[in-house]
Design a protein around this motif. Sequence first.
Motif, PDB file in Angstrom:
ATOM      1  N   THR A 103       0.852  -1.190   0.000  1.00 52.36           N
ATOM      2  CA  THR A 103       0.000   0.000   0.000  1.00 52.36           C
ATOM      3  C   THR A 103       0.887   1.239   0.000  1.00 52.36           C
ATOM      4  OG1 THR A 103      -1.729  -1.114   1.285  1.00 52.36           O
ATOM      5  CG2 THR A 103      -1.773   1.285   1.265  1.00 52.36           C
ATOM      6  N   GLY A 104       0.430   2.272  -0.731  1.00 53.91           N
ATOM      7  CA  GLY A 104       1.129   3.551  -0.679  1.00 53.91           C
ATOM      8  C   GLY A 104       1.996   3.807  -1.892  1.00 53.91           C
ATOM      9  N   GLY A 126      22.469  26.504  -6.738  1.00 54.02           N
ATOM     10  CA  GLY A 126      21.873  27.073  -7.948  1.00 54.02           C
ATOM     11  C   GLY A 126      21.018  26.080  -8.719  1.00 54.02           C
ATOM     12  N   GLU A 127      21.136  24.786  -8.384  1.00 49.97           N
ATOM     13  CA  GLU A 127      20.300  23.790  -9.034  1.00 49.97           C
ATOM     14  C   GLU A 127      19.087  23.486  -8.145  1.00 49.97           C
ATOM     15  OE1 GLU A 127      21.909  20.444 -10.992  1.00 49.97           O
ATOM     16  OE2 GLU A 127      23.880  21.352 -11.310  1.00 49.97           O
ATOM     17  N   PRO A 128      18.046  22.879  -8.707  1.00 48.48           N
ATOM     18  CA  PRO A 128      16.844  22.582  -7.906  1.00 48.48           C
ATOM     19  C   PRO A 128      17.135  21.640  -6.743  1.00 48.48           C
ATOM     20  CG  PRO A 128      16.384  22.385 -10.256  1.00 48.48           C
ATOM     21  CD  PRO A 128      17.870  22.521 -10.124  1.00 48.48           C
ATOM     22  N   MET A 129      16.357  21.804  -5.683  1.00 46.07           N
ATOM     23  CA  MET A 129      16.396  20.893  -4.541  1.00 46.07           C
ATOM     24  C   MET A 129      15.297  19.865  -4.742  1.00 46.07           C
ATOM     25  SD  MET A 129      17.928  20.570  -1.397  1.00 46.07           S
ATOM     26  CE  MET A 129      18.217  22.167  -0.593  1.00 46.07           C
ATOM     27  N   HIS A 130      15.655  18.587  -4.640  1.00 47.82           N
ATOM     28  CA  HIS A 130      14.680  17.513  -4.831  1.00 47.82           C
ATOM     29  C   HIS A 130      14.210  16.990  -3.482  1.00 47.82           C
ATOM     30  CE1 HIS A 130      15.012  16.745  -9.237  1.00 47.82           C
ATOM     31  NE2 HIS A 130      16.145  17.409  -9.061  1.00 47.82           N
ATOM     32  N   PHE A 131      12.889  16.863  -3.342  1.00 48.22           N
ATOM     33  CA  PHE A 131      12.275  16.348  -2.121  1.00 48.22           C
ATOM     34  C   PHE A 131      11.475  15.094  -2.481  1.00 48.22           C
ATOM     35  CE2 PHE A 131      12.470  20.973  -1.869  1.00 48.22           C
ATOM     36  CZ  PHE A 131      13.261  21.140  -0.736  1.00 48.22           C
ATOM     37  N   THR A 132      11.729  14.006  -1.770  1.00 49.26           N
ATOM     38  CA  THR A 132      11.044  12.750  -2.021  1.00 49.26           C
ATOM     39  C   THR A 132      10.467  12.219  -0.717  1.00 49.26           C
ATOM     40  OG1 THR A 132      12.585  12.222  -3.814  1.00 49.26           O
ATOM     41  CG2 THR A 132      11.272  10.417  -2.937  1.00 49.26           C
ATOM     42  N   GLN A 133       9.217  11.828  -0.761  1.00 50.69           N
ATOM     43  CA  GLN A 133       8.544  11.279   0.411  1.00 50.69           C
ATOM     44  C   GLN A 133       7.935   9.927   0.049  1.00 50.69           C
ATOM     45  OE1 GLN A 133       4.497  12.582   1.411  1.00 50.69           O
ATOM     46  NE2 GLN A 133       5.268  13.169   3.437  1.00 50.69           N
ATOM     47  N   LEU A 134       8.233   8.917   0.848  1.00 47.30           N
ATOM     48  CA  LEU A 134       7.635   7.595   0.686  1.00 47.30           C
ATOM     49  C   LEU A 134       6.684   7.345   1.830  1.00 47.30           C
ATOM     50  CD1 LEU A 134      10.871   5.619  -0.287  1.00 47.30           C
ATOM     51  CD2 LEU A 134       9.027   6.319  -1.834  1.00 47.30           C
ATOM     52  N   LEU A 135       5.450   6.983   1.523  1.00 47.37           N
ATOM     53  CA  LEU A 135       4.440   6.637   2.517  1.00 47.37           C
ATOM     54  C   LEU A 135       3.870   5.287   2.124  1.00 47.37           C
ATOM     55  CD1 LEU A 135       2.686  10.099   2.852  1.00 47.37           C
ATOM     56  CD2 LEU A 135       3.891   8.897   4.678  1.00 47.37           C
ATOM     57  N   VAL A 136       4.141   4.251   2.928  1.00 50.43           N
ATOM     58  CA  VAL A 136       3.820   2.904   2.502  1.00 50.43           C
ATOM     59  C   VAL A 136       3.427   2.008   3.687  1.00 50.43           C
ATOM     60  CG1 VAL A 136       5.458   3.064   0.581  1.00 50.43           C
ATOM     61  CG2 VAL A 136       6.204   2.051   2.750  1.00 50.43           C
ATOM     62  N   ASP A 137       2.975   0.818   3.330  1.00 50.08           N
ATOM     63  CA  ASP A 137       2.879  -0.285   4.279  1.00 50.08           C
ATOM     64  C   ASP A 137       3.356  -1.535   3.533  1.00 50.08           C
ATOM     65  OD1 ASP A 137       2.470  -1.679   6.586  1.00 50.08           O
ATOM     66  OD2 ASP A 137       0.293  -1.774   6.420  1.00 50.08           O
ATOM     67  N   GLN A 151      -4.158   3.982   5.397  1.00 42.44           N
ATOM     68  CA  GLN A 151      -3.587   2.636   5.412  1.00 42.44           C
ATOM     69  C   GLN A 151      -2.067   2.615   5.487  1.00 42.44           C
ATOM     70  OE1 GLN A 151      -5.582   1.206   1.767  1.00 42.44           O
ATOM     71  NE2 GLN A 151      -6.759  -0.170   3.063  1.00 42.44           N
ATOM     72  N   VAL A 152      -1.399   3.734   5.206  1.00 44.35           N
ATOM     73  CA  VAL A 152       0.059   3.720   5.254  1.00 44.35           C
ATOM     74  C   VAL A 152       0.534   3.819   6.702  1.00 44.35           C
ATOM     75  CG1 VAL A 152       0.279   4.677   2.941  1.00 44.35           C
ATOM     76  CG2 VAL A 152       0.246   6.228   4.893  1.00 44.35           C
ATOM     77  N   LYS A 153       1.651   3.170   7.001  1.00 47.94           N
ATOM     78  CA  LYS A 153       2.153   3.120   8.367  1.00 47.94           C
ATOM     79  C   LYS A 153       3.602   3.590   8.501  1.00 47.94           C
ATOM     80  CE  LYS A 153      -0.817  -0.798   9.595  1.00 47.94           C
ATOM     81  NZ  LYS A 153      -0.827  -2.211  10.063  1.00 47.94           N
ATOM     82  N   PHE A 154       4.317   3.684   7.373  1.00 45.58           N
ATOM     83  CA  PHE A 154       5.738   3.995   7.438  1.00 45.58           C
ATOM     84  C   PHE A 154       6.091   5.115   6.465  1.00 45.58           C
ATOM     85  CE2 PHE A 154       5.173  -0.524   8.439  1.00 45.58           C
ATOM     86  CZ  PHE A 154       5.689  -0.546   9.728  1.00 45.58           C
ATOM     87  N   ILE A 155       7.162   5.837   6.790  1.00 47.00           N
ATOM     88  CA  ILE A 155       7.557   6.990   5.990  1.00 47.00           C
ATOM     89  C   ILE A 155       9.068   7.009   5.785  1.00 47.00           C
ATOM     90  CG2 ILE A 155       7.741   8.475   8.038  1.00 47.00           C
ATOM     91  CD1 ILE A 155       6.809  10.820   6.274  1.00 47.00           C
TER      92      ILE A 155
END
Length: 211
Positions: A145-146, A195-206, A181-185
């Motif tokens: 899930t997620g 000067g370059e873009p900042m990348h943000f990644t988020q994982l939300l899963v079970d 339903q997600v439990k972990f991050i």
Amino acid sequence: MTSWQVLLLLVLLQLASASCSSEGAAADGPPWPPETPRQPGRLALVAPDEPDPLAWWKANIEDLIPPAIYPNSEIAALAQGIVDETNRVRLEHGLGRVEPLEGLNRAAQAHAFDQGTRDYWAHTTPEGLGSRQRILAGTGMAVTTGGENSSIGVTGNETAESIVYGWLTHSGHRELLLNPQVKFIGAGVFQYSRGEPMHFTQLLVDFDGEN
């Protein structure tokens, strides 16, 4: 909300819309953010001929992430802030907290690192791996899930609050952020150079019942 936060929110929403709909092309130029790498040569491949896609990802991307995961304390604090703000928003909406896992932080950081290094932005890698496959490659655990939220910061003034707020106000990202339903991050933050873009990644899963 300050003026720069409003600007960041508008940029995040515009970029998120472009990513989700694949309609990010400008009328007089190439798509931005790029969905395919513009700087593939910046990634030094350790095992370029590895035939297994999951093993290729682990050897050439995830194994490059240091034991501490984040490059410095400032980035680590921002990643932790994303976790904390996510839980604050979930509690505000009557949902349970999500638990950070080192393996998910590493997987999220690896994808942020890859996107920033090869200069692209997409939920699927150029080799065709989605978030669930990347998590499996790094942790050996199968997600049931997620999924993944991501964004790009372009102002240099990004905060955990503004990043999560941007996801909260975009329908697709909001659905995952408030998934009961997600439990972990896991959280990833990476900028290749100033000067370059900042990348943000988020994982939300079970995971399945065995994990």
